[in-house]
Design a protein around this motif. Structure first.
Motif, short mmCIF file in Angstrom:
data_model
loop_
_atom_site.label_atom_id
_atom_site.label_comp_id
_atom_site.label_asym_id
_atom_site.label_seq_id
_atom_site.Cartn_x
_atom_site.Cartn_y
_atom_site.Cartn_z
N GLU A 43 0.69 -1.69 -0.47
CA GLU A 43 0.26 -0.18 0.16
C GLU A 43 0.43 1.63 0.25
N GLN A 44 2.70 0.82 0.29
CA GLN A 44 2.38 1.77 -0.01
C GLN A 44 2.50 3.20 1.25
N SER A 45 1.72 2.22 2.23
CA SER A 45 1.46 3.58 3.58
C SER A 45 2.32 2.68 5.01
N ARG A 46 2.26 3.32 6.12
CA ARG A 46 2.29 2.48 7.46
C ARG A 46 0.96 3.22 7.99
N THR A 47 1.19 2.34 8.95
CA THR A 47 0.68 2.51 10.17
C THR A 47 1.36 1.82 11.42
N TYR A 48 0.32 2.78 13.20
CA TYR A 48 0.94 2.75 14.61
C TYR A 48 0.51 1.67 15.04
N PRO A 49 0.72 0.33 15.28
CA PRO A 49 0.14 -0.60 16.35
C PRO A 49 0.64 -0.54 17.37
N GLY A 55 -3.81 -2.28 19.36
CA GLY A 55 -4.24 -1.04 19.04
C GLY A 55 -3.66 0.02 18.22
N GLU A 56 -4.10 1.03 18.02
CA GLU A 56 -3.23 2.17 17.12
C GLU A 56 -2.79 3.46 18.02
N LEU A 57 -1.90 3.16 18.35
CA LEU A 57 -1.39 4.59 18.62
C LEU A 57 -1.40 5.56 18.25
N HIS A 58 -1.13 6.87 18.78
CA HIS A 58 -1.92 8.45 18.45
C HIS A 58 -0.24 9.20 18.73
N CYS A 134 -8.44 6.13 9.26
CA CYS A 134 -9.15 5.38 7.99
C CYS A 134 -10.66 6.13 8.98
N PRO A 135 -11.38 6.72 8.11
CA PRO A 135 -13.08 6.42 8.12
C PRO A 135 -13.66 5.81 9.44
N TYR A 136 -13.18 3.70 9.12
CA TYR A 136 -14.14 3.02 9.93
C TYR A 136 -13.06 2.78 11.66
N CYS A 137 -12.26 2.75 11.06
CA CYS A 137 -12.06 2.23 12.72
C CYS A 137 -10.75 3.48 13.11
N ALA A 138 -10.79 4.44 12.63
CA ALA A 138 -9.78 5.56 12.76
C ALA A 138 -8.11 5.24 12.80
N THR A 139 -7.79 4.47 12.77
CA THR A 139 -6.09 4.07 12.36
C THR A 139 -5.36 5.03 11.71
N PRO A 140 -4.50 5.15 12.46
CA PRO A 140 -3.95 6.69 11.67
C PRO A 140 -3.42 6.18 10.50
N ILE A 141 -2.81 6.45 9.25
CA ILE A 141 -2.69 5.73 8.37
C ILE A 141 -1.57 7.31 7.22
N GLN A 142 -0.21 6.69 7.29
CA GLN A 142 0.60 8.05 6.14
C GLN A 142 0.75 7.15 4.79
N ARG A 143 1.53 7.60 4.10
CA ARG A 143 1.34 7.21 2.68
C ARG A 143 3.53 7.65 2.64
N ASP A 144 3.35 6.43 2.45
CA ASP A 144 4.79 6.70 2.37
C ASP A 144 5.36 6.87 0.65
N ALA A 286 1.00 10.76 13.80
CA ALA A 286 0.30 9.83 14.01
C ALA A 286 -1.42 10.52 14.80
N GLY A 287 -1.70 9.70 14.19
CA GLY A 287 -3.20 10.46 13.99
C GLY A 287 -3.61 11.77 14.30
N HIS A 288 -2.97 12.53 13.42
CA HIS A 288 -3.65 13.41 12.71
C HIS A 288 -3.59 14.09 10.82
#
Length: 406
Positions: A43-49, A55-58, A134-144, A286-288
């Motif tokens: 996905e050329q992206s990153r998340t913060y578990p 869960g999601e880190l912000h 993410c509009p469904y689960c609020a997971t912070p997503i970033q384009r890499d 993350a989260g913003h």
């Protein structure tokens, strides 16, 4: 903009390994190894578990740490090592003009759809947006694929939020409540509007200048003219030719590199405490929301030099002295010129009223608030009606008092 002068002979890199000519240098490997981000190559992206519960880190503004919204665990940020560095501006301009740095209009044309690795929902990144939820689960997503692109100017620094959401909402409430004629719909922004934390892209510019000038110094004098009833005092100015030289040093002149905002209002949020900026780490976003630049370092330079030239003119006026000053010629020598690509924090309120968007901006560090708001026609008519009634009551009372005394 200042002329693009021939570069000096290349110097050997300093002992610490930093090469000021490497304009496209990426972040340190140490930062990437320590980061809690999970990269998703497909996905050329990153998340913060969260390592404790998944869960999601912000980025938590109050603690300045990564915080899990599920279990409450906190984690230190893996900040990029070293100090915030300025980059050589002429090197960057040369790369832009040679086509080695892509223009945003061509690089970020269209939309990018990313599949959330937490819930499988689809998130669409449009234009220069690089971090979202993410509009469904609020997971912070970033384009890499933006900041890691070899033909993009990398982010050098970030000024972290220090005004948290609760404080920002209090500042917005105070600002709105002070606008008596704002419609009620505007005051219920928490139900009718969008209130987001967002990192905006800026370029800051530094320069040392020496300016040779010529002009005139005016001295105001008075003299008595005429005679008899026509005798009077008049003021006149005598002018003397002057020449001189002044020096100016500019540090962190901030220029907004994003489009689609009321720039004049955002400019009123200054000054930004850019000296508190940290070496860039994506974890601060993350989260913003976060944006990359719409206008590159060359496109923003014209506004920066206009600001600098205005200050140079003020310096020359002070140097000329006298009561009035005229500048007939300025020859500016632009010596050392540097820049940095920096993300600055902003709380953004957007409310649609009468099919028009109105935005209010909060400096995410100082809490300064500026924005636009609509006017309620109903409230204005009511206020005018009350004012007219009060005037009528006063007139009637005065007339009644006058009639009784007769």
């Amino acid at each position: 903009p200042p002329p693009l002068q021939p570069p000096p002979p290349p110097a050997a890199p300093p002992a610490d390994g930093f090469d000021p000519g490497a304009t496209l240098r990426r972040g340190s490997d140490a930062h990437e190894q320590e980061s809690l981000a999970m990269k998703h190559a497909t996905e050329q992206s990153r998340t913060y578990p969260c390592a404790a519960c998944g869960g999601e880190l912000h980025f938590d503004i109050a603690t300045q740490l990564l915080k899990c919204e599920h279990c409450g665990n906190t984690h230190e940020l893996a900040e990029a090592t070293g100090e915030v560095r300025e980059r050589d501006l002429r090197d960057a301009l040369r790369l832009v003009r040679e086509g080695k740095v892509a223009r945003t209009a061509t690089f970020l044309d269209g939309e990018k759809e990313v599949v959330c690795q937490n819930c499988g929902g689809h998130t669409t990144f449009t234009g220069t947006l690089t971090a979202d939820k993410c509009p469904y689960c609020a997971t912070p997503i970033q384009r890499d694929d933006v900041h890691a692109a070899p033909d993009r100017l990398p982010v050098d620094a970030v000024l972290p939020f220090s005004v948290d959401r609760k404080s920002a909402e209090g500042l917005i409430d105070k600002w709105i409540n002070g606008r008596w004629f704002a419609p009620s719909e505007f005051k219920t922004y928490n139900r009718t509007g969008s209130f987001q934390s967002v990192y905006m892209a800026y370029f800051t510019y530094d320069a040392d200048t020496t300016t040779q000038y010529s002009g005139q110094r005016g001295t105001t004098r008075t003299r008595t003219v005429g005679s008899g009833d026509n005798r009077r005092t008049e003021t006149y100015t005598t002018w003397a030719n002057v020449r001189g030289a002044v020096s100016n040093s500019f540090d962190d002149i901030p220029i907004l590199a994003n489009e689609g905002f009321e720039k004049k209002r955002i400019d009123k949020l200054e000054p930004w405490p850019t000296h508190d900026a940290k070496p860039y780490s994506a974890e601060y976003a993350a989260g913003h929301l976060a944006r990359t630049y719409d206008n590159d370092v060359e496109e923003c330079l014209g506004e920066a030099t206009t600001i600098m030239e205005g200050e140079i003119r003020s310096t020359i006026h002070r140097d000329i002295g006298g009561d009035q000053q005229r500048i007939s010629h300025m020859d500016i020598s632009w010596r050392e010129m540097t820049y940095k690509h920096i993300l600055l924090p902003l709380w953004l309120l957007t409310v649609i009223y009468d099919q028009r968007p109105f935005q209010v901006y909060i400096n995410g560090v100082t809490g300064e608030v500026h924005g636009a708001r609509p006017y309620s026609k109903v409230k204005i008519i009511a206020a005018v009606t009350v004012a007219i009634l009060l005037v009528i009551i006063v007139i009637v009372a005065v007339q009644a008092g006058g009639g009784g005394s007769g």
